[in-house]
Scaffold this motif. Sequence first.
Motif, PDB file in Angstrom:
ATOM      1  N   GLU A  71       0.829  -1.213   0.080  1.00  0.00           N
ATOM      2  CA  GLU A  71       0.030  -0.134   0.070  1.00  0.00           C
ATOM      3  C   GLU A  71       0.755   1.487  -0.124  1.00  0.00           C
ATOM      4  O   GLU A  71       0.132   2.419  -0.391  1.00  0.00           O
ATOM      5  CB  GLU A  71      -0.882   0.175   1.143  1.00  0.00           C
ATOM      6  N   LEU A  72       2.061   1.183   0.449  1.00  0.00           N
ATOM      7  CA  LEU A  72       3.134   2.356   0.518  1.00  0.00           C
ATOM      8  C   LEU A  72       4.097   2.173  -0.737  1.00  0.00           C
ATOM      9  O   LEU A  72       4.980   3.129  -0.622  1.00  0.00           O
ATOM     10  CB  LEU A  72       3.875   2.479   1.957  1.00  0.00           C
ATOM     11  N   GLY A  73       3.739   1.526  -1.575  1.00  0.00           N
ATOM     12  CA  GLY A  73       4.519   1.650  -2.883  1.00  0.00           C
ATOM     13  C   GLY A  73       5.842   0.639  -2.652  1.00  0.00           C
ATOM     14  O   GLY A  73       6.710   0.829  -3.682  1.00  0.00           O
ATOM     15  N   ALA A  95       4.295 -12.368  -5.128  1.00  0.00           N
ATOM     16  CA  ALA A  95       3.278 -11.829  -4.308  1.00  0.00           C
ATOM     17  C   ALA A  95       2.273 -11.210  -5.242  1.00  0.00           C
ATOM     18  O   ALA A  95       2.347 -10.695  -6.205  1.00  0.00           O
ATOM     19  CB  ALA A  95       4.107 -10.732  -3.395  1.00  0.00           C
ATOM     20  N   GLN A  96       1.073 -10.928  -4.326  1.00  0.00           N
ATOM     21  CA  GLN A  96      -0.186 -10.377  -5.018  1.00  0.00           C
ATOM     22  C   GLN A  96       0.148  -8.909  -4.686  1.00  0.00           C
ATOM     23  O   GLN A  96       0.112  -8.329  -3.677  1.00  0.00           O
ATOM     24  CB  GLN A  96      -1.246 -10.801  -4.223  1.00  0.00           C
ATOM     25  N   THR A  97       0.016  -7.941  -5.743  1.00  0.00           N
ATOM     26  CA  THR A  97       0.021  -6.417  -5.626  1.00  0.00           C
ATOM     27  C   THR A  97      -0.954  -5.805  -4.560  1.00  0.00           C
ATOM     28  O   THR A  97      -2.402  -6.428  -4.813  1.00  0.00           O
ATOM     29  CB  THR A  97       0.229  -5.819  -6.840  1.00  0.00           C
ATOM     30  N   ARG A  98      -0.860  -5.188  -3.791  1.00  0.00           N
ATOM     31  CA  ARG A  98      -1.789  -4.379  -2.888  1.00  0.00           C
ATOM     32  C   ARG A  98      -2.154  -3.230  -3.067  1.00  0.00           C
ATOM     33  O   ARG A  98      -2.591  -2.222  -2.442  1.00  0.00           O
ATOM     34  CB  ARG A  98      -1.332  -4.707  -1.426  1.00  0.00           C
ATOM     35  N   LEU A  99      -1.464  -2.807  -4.403  1.00  0.00           N
ATOM     36  CA  LEU A  99      -1.420  -1.121  -4.655  1.00  0.00           C
ATOM     37  C   LEU A  99      -2.010  -1.068  -6.155  1.00  0.00           C
ATOM     38  O   LEU A  99      -1.309  -1.639  -6.997  1.00  0.00           O
ATOM     39  CB  LEU A  99      -0.112  -0.391  -4.670  1.00  0.00           C
ATOM     40  N   ARG A 100      -3.021  -0.596  -6.500  1.00  0.00           N
ATOM     41  CA  ARG A 100      -3.745  -0.550  -7.851  1.00  0.00           C
ATOM     42  C   ARG A 100      -3.789   1.067  -8.253  1.00  0.00           C
ATOM     43  O   ARG A 100      -4.257   1.747  -7.465  1.00  0.00           O
ATOM     44  CB  ARG A 100      -5.211  -0.957  -7.743  1.00  0.00           C
TER      45      ARG A 100
END
Length: 163
Positions: free
Chosen positions: A25-27, A34-39
Amino acid sequence: MPEEATGKTGVPSQTRQKPERPRDELGRPLPWDAQTRLRLPNFDAMSTEENDRAARKFLVDRNFFGAHEAWETAWKQSKGTGDEELFKGLSQLGAGYVHLLRGNAHGATTLLRRAASRVGRYSPGTLGIDTGALAARLEADARGVETGEIVPGPDAAFRPPAV
């Protein structure tokens, strides 16, 4: 005299596209599997004005990495217009707050001060921004980190500046 280095130039294409690195979430980069958490949107497909609007919305939403990325793209898009240093400063603003949330006090103060310096060079009202007030706020937040008034980390207590 040595010959100039040559290589691939230009923008990424379908045959020359870098894979998108998964991020939190903080880039911060995550492992490749891993699965990205930032779209984030495709900033390159957006106009300078659209990137500026998106960045301001990200700022209000405390998505400082998104704001940084949108303004960084606007900076690159605005080369030669006279606004490029303002967009570079705004991009540094986003990056400074990213470092603050990541717990990096030195990175936060350094980037917030760079942002203040760049933004403060522009006349108030440029792009609808009170540049003097924004520069003062960024400098105050950098001092707040140094004095311990603002404690770096994911729960850092501050409100995003008005842009």
